[in-house]
Write a protein that holds these residues in place. Sequence first.
Motif, PDB file in Angstrom:
ATOM      1  N   ILE A  65     -14.719  -1.200   3.912  1.00 44.86           N
ATOM      2  CA  ILE A  65     -15.986  -0.961   3.215  1.00 44.86           C
ATOM      3  C   ILE A  65     -16.712  -2.264   2.890  1.00 44.86           C
ATOM      4  CG2 ILE A  65     -17.002  -0.019   1.097  1.00 44.86           C
ATOM      5  CD1 ILE A  65     -14.939   2.245   1.270  1.00 44.86           C
ATOM      6  N   ALA A  66     -15.998  -3.297   2.498  1.00 38.02           N
ATOM      7  CA  ALA A  66     -16.654  -4.573   2.187  1.00 38.02           C
ATOM      8  C   ALA A  66     -17.390  -5.111   3.410  1.00 38.02           C
ATOM      9  CB  ALA A  66     -15.630  -5.592   1.694  1.00 38.02           C
ATOM     10  N   ARG A  67     -16.808  -4.975   4.590  1.00 41.81           N
ATOM     11  CA  ARG A  67     -17.480  -5.420   5.815  1.00 41.81           C
ATOM     12  C   ARG A  67     -18.717  -4.584   6.089  1.00 41.81           C
ATOM     13  NH1 ARG A  67     -12.230  -5.315   7.345  1.00 41.81           N
ATOM     14  NH2 ARG A  67     -12.469  -3.595   8.831  1.00 41.81           N
ATOM     15  N   HIS A  68     -18.607  -3.278   5.870  1.00 39.64           N
ATOM     16  CA  HIS A  68     -19.773  -2.417   6.053  1.00 39.64           C
ATOM     17  C   HIS A  68     -20.902  -2.830   5.117  1.00 39.64           C
ATOM     18  CE1 HIS A  68     -16.888   1.064   7.387  1.00 39.64           C
ATOM     19  NE2 HIS A  68     -16.860   0.039   8.217  1.00 39.64           N
ATOM     20  N   MET A  69     -20.549  -3.132   3.869  1.00 34.42           N
ATOM     21  CA  MET A  69     -21.579  -3.485   2.889  1.00 34.42           C
ATOM     22  C   MET A  69     -22.311  -4.762   3.287  1.00 34.42           C
ATOM     23  SD  MET A  69     -21.697  -1.058   0.704  1.00 34.42           S
ATOM     24  CE  MET A  69     -21.340  -0.058   2.158  1.00 34.42           C
ATOM     25  N   ARG A  70     -21.582  -5.724   3.852  1.00 29.52           N
ATOM     26  CA  ARG A  70     -22.244  -6.948   4.300  1.00 29.52           C
ATOM     27  C   ARG A  70     -23.267  -6.642   5.393  1.00 29.52           C
ATOM     28  NH1 ARG A  70     -17.012  -9.282   3.436  1.00 29.52           N
ATOM     29  NH2 ARG A  70     -16.398  -9.016   5.613  1.00 29.52           N
ATOM     30  N   SER A  71     -22.906  -5.746   6.301  1.00 32.68           N
ATOM     31  CA  SER A  71     -23.837  -5.384   7.377  1.00 32.68           C
ATOM     32  C   SER A  71     -25.057  -4.655   6.829  1.00 32.68           C
ATOM     33  CB  SER A  71     -23.131  -4.501   8.415  1.00 32.68           C
ATOM     34  OG  SER A  71     -22.118  -5.205   9.077  1.00 32.68           O
ATOM     35  N   VAL A  72     -24.812  -3.697   5.942  1.00 36.53           N
ATOM     36  CA  VAL A  72     -25.920  -2.915   5.381  1.00 36.53           C
ATOM     37  C   VAL A  72     -26.877  -3.828   4.619  1.00 36.53           C
ATOM     38  CG1 VAL A  72     -26.526  -1.086   3.749  1.00 36.53           C
ATOM     39  CG2 VAL A  72     -24.581  -0.777   5.289  1.00 36.53           C
ATOM     40  N   ARG A  73     -26.332  -4.751   3.815  1.00 40.88           N
ATOM     41  CA  ARG A  73     -27.178  -5.681   3.069  1.00 40.88           C
ATOM     42  C   ARG A  73     -27.972  -6.585   4.001  1.00 40.88           C
ATOM     43  NH1 ARG A  73     -22.762  -5.961  -0.605  1.00 40.88           N
ATOM     44  NH2 ARG A  73     -21.916  -7.764   0.529  1.00 40.88           N
ATOM     45  N   SER A  74     -27.312  -7.088   5.033  1.00 46.12           N
ATOM     46  CA  SER A  74     -27.995  -8.032   5.931  1.00 46.12           C
ATOM     47  C   SER A  74     -29.136  -7.371   6.689  1.00 46.12           C
ATOM     48  CB  SER A  74     -27.000  -8.643   6.920  1.00 46.12           C
ATOM     49  OG  SER A  74     -26.557  -7.684   7.866  1.00 46.12           O
ATOM     50  N   LEU A  75     -29.035  -6.071   6.912  1.00 47.54           N
ATOM     51  CA  LEU A  75     -30.090  -5.336   7.622  1.00 47.54           C
ATOM     52  C   LEU A  75     -31.151  -4.767   6.680  1.00 47.54           C
ATOM     53  CD1 LEU A  75     -27.814  -3.468  10.184  1.00 47.54           C
ATOM     54  CD2 LEU A  75     -29.449  -5.281  10.720  1.00 47.54           C
ATOM     55  N   GLY A  76     -30.948  -4.916   5.372  1.00 46.15           N
ATOM     56  CA  GLY A  76     -31.939  -4.452   4.405  1.00 46.15           C
ATOM     57  C   GLY A  76     -31.925  -2.957   4.157  1.00 46.15           C
ATOM     58  N   TYR A  77     -30.754  -2.319   4.328  1.00 46.38           N
ATOM     59  CA  TYR A  77     -30.681  -0.864   4.210  1.00 46.38           C
ATOM     60  C   TYR A  77     -29.955  -0.372   2.964  1.00 46.38           C
ATOM     61  CZ  TYR A  77     -32.342  -0.167   9.022  1.00 46.38           C
ATOM     62  OH  TYR A  77     -33.095  -0.120  10.167  1.00 46.38           O
ATOM     63  N   MET A  78     -29.728  -1.232   1.984  1.00 46.32           N
ATOM     64  CA  MET A  78     -28.960  -0.800   0.815  1.00 46.32           C
ATOM     65  C   MET A  78     -29.601   0.369   0.094  1.00 46.32           C
ATOM     66  SD  MET A  78     -26.058  -2.298   0.510  1.00 46.32           S
ATOM     67  CE  MET A  78     -25.618  -1.886  -1.179  1.00 46.32           C
ATOM     68  N   ASP A  79     -30.928   0.430   0.077  1.00 46.62           N
ATOM     69  CA  ASP A  79     -31.582   1.533  -0.624  1.00 46.62           C
ATOM     70  C   ASP A  79     -31.530   2.837   0.170  1.00 46.62           C
ATOM     71  OD1 ASP A  79     -33.332   0.647   1.337  1.00 46.62           O
ATOM     72  OD2 ASP A  79     -35.128   1.030   0.145  1.00 46.62           O
ATOM     73  N   ARG A  80     -31.037   2.784   1.401  1.00 42.81           N
ATOM     74  CA  ARG A  80     -30.880   4.000   2.204  1.00 42.81           C
ATOM     75  C   ARG A  80     -29.428   4.463   2.259  1.00 42.81           C
ATOM     76  NH1 ARG A  80     -35.241   4.415   5.784  1.00 42.81           N
ATOM     77  NH2 ARG A  80     -34.529   6.566   6.122  1.00 42.81           N
ATOM     78  N   LEU A  81     -28.532   3.713   1.645  1.00 45.98           N
ATOM     79  CA  LEU A  81     -27.107   4.036   1.679  1.00 45.98           C
ATOM     80  C   LEU A  81     -26.752   4.989   0.542  1.00 45.98           C
ATOM     81  CD1 LEU A  81     -24.172   3.470   2.724  1.00 45.98           C
ATOM     82  CD2 LEU A  81     -24.099   1.617   1.035  1.00 45.98           C
ATOM     83  N   ALA A  82     -26.184   6.146   0.904  1.00 48.04           N
ATOM     84  CA  ALA A  82     -25.719   7.099  -0.108  1.00 48.04           C
ATOM     85  C   ALA A  82     -24.313   6.750  -0.574  1.00 48.04           C
ATOM     86  CB  ALA A  82     -25.746   8.517   0.460  1.00 48.04           C
ATOM     87  N   GLY A  83     -23.450   6.377   0.350  1.00 50.11           N
ATOM     88  CA  GLY A  83     -22.078   6.052  -0.003  1.00 50.11           C
ATOM     89  C   GLY A  83     -21.269   5.691   1.222  1.00 50.11           C
ATOM     90  N   ASP A  84     -20.089   5.163   0.967  1.00 52.78           N
ATOM     91  CA  ASP A  84     -19.164   4.759   2.030  1.00 52.78           C
ATOM     92  C   ASP A  84     -17.777   5.127   1.538  1.00 52.78           C
ATOM     93  OD1 ASP A  84     -17.646   3.471   3.992  1.00 52.78           O
ATOM     94  OD2 ASP A  84     -18.973   1.742   4.082  1.00 52.78           O
ATOM     95  N   ARG A  85     -17.131   6.074   2.192  1.00 51.14           N
ATOM     96  CA  ARG A  85     -15.843   6.576   1.738  1.00 51.14           C
ATOM     97  C   ARG A  85     -14.802   6.475   2.858  1.00 51.14           C
ATOM     98  NH1 ARG A  85     -15.752   9.839  -2.962  1.00 51.14           N
ATOM     99  NH2 ARG A  85     -17.813  10.107  -3.917  1.00 51.14           N
ATOM    100  N   PRO A  86     -13.562   6.119   2.515  1.00 49.37           N
ATOM    101  CA  PRO A  86     -12.529   5.907   3.537  1.00 49.37           C
ATOM    102  C   PRO A  86     -11.731   7.176   3.850  1.00 49.37           C
ATOM    103  CG  PRO A  86     -11.691   5.189   1.434  1.00 49.37           C
ATOM    104  CD  PRO A  86     -13.102   5.674   1.184  1.00 49.37           C
ATOM    105  N   LEU A  87     -11.267   7.234   5.092  1.00 49.83           N
ATOM    106  CA  LEU A  87     -10.330   8.277   5.498  1.00 49.83           C
ATOM    107  C   LEU A  87      -8.898   7.903   5.129  1.00 49.83           C
ATOM    108  CD1 LEU A  87     -11.601   8.867   9.159  1.00 49.83           C
ATOM    109  CD2 LEU A  87     -12.080  10.305   7.174  1.00 49.83           C
ATOM    110  N   ASP A  88      -8.634   6.602   5.016  1.00 52.68           N
ATOM    111  CA  ASP A  88      -7.275   6.073   4.864  1.00 52.68           C
ATOM    112  C   ASP A  88      -6.417   6.435   6.075  1.00 52.68           C
ATOM    113  OD1 ASP A  88      -7.729   4.840   2.345  1.00 52.68           O
ATOM    114  OD2 ASP A  88      -7.573   6.803   1.386  1.00 52.68           O
ATOM    115  N   ILE A  89      -7.032   6.307   7.244  1.00 51.52           N
ATOM    116  CA  ILE A  89      -6.360   6.532   8.526  1.00 51.52           C
ATOM    117  C   ILE A  89      -6.662   5.322   9.402  1.00 51.52           C
ATOM    118  CG2 ILE A  89      -6.248   7.984  10.593  1.00 51.52           C
ATOM    119  CD1 ILE A  89      -7.168  10.337   8.882  1.00 51.52           C
ATOM    120  N   GLY A  90      -5.655   4.782  10.071  1.00 52.93           N
ATOM    121  CA  GLY A  90      -5.850   3.620  10.917  1.00 52.93           C
ATOM    122  C   GLY A  90      -6.489   3.962  12.250  1.00 52.93           C
TER     123      GLY A  90
END
Length: 219
Positions: free
Chosen positions: A120-145
Amino acid sequence: MTRILVLNPNSSVDVTQSMDAALDILRTPGGPEIVCATLREGPPGIETQEHVERVVLPITRYFEANRADAYVIGCFSDPGLALARENLKRPVLGIAESAFHLATGLGRRFGIIAIKQGSIARHMRSVRSLGYMDRLAGDRPLDIGVTEMQGSGVVDRIVEVGTELRDRDGADVLILGCASMGGYRSEIEDRLGLPVVDPTQAAVMRAMSTLSLGYKQAV
């Protein structure tokens, strides 16, 4: 014939085969050749920042050694995207970047289905860098590799997490946060009633559009 090379930067052939099958919908007579390949020297799954950094140079070297008209990095962390674009001087598409662009045209707020909490931390860096934080509802893990994504019960778990993103976080479009989930897209859409973005499909479709319109490079 126009050629699009999709590289799975982990060494799991099952993931490559899953991506390849999900791209059949984009293969049409007279259309570009879509080739999927596996980076044999990559880790079995790219699940940490160390894994991401380890494959940056090998990805660019692989692309440089294998000619194509456009290239797709088939990992949701988009490893080596900037370097490959700089070195190749041809369109290079990241699947996460492409998925975010597509999702913002399909709904108001997107939710990401991650493989593990550490992603999720990596996803957040991408979302922030693209300027889409205000379009993000959430990011949830499956806990599956990554290497477990073809196992039993995976679709049910994806639907469970997707339901939370829809009902608790307010997502009206979902993004599959791993290249290995694409084969489940139709079933997930049917069960959740939301548009679902397979990032590899999104990137290849973007590559096709880029080439069709005559653009020579993506930056």
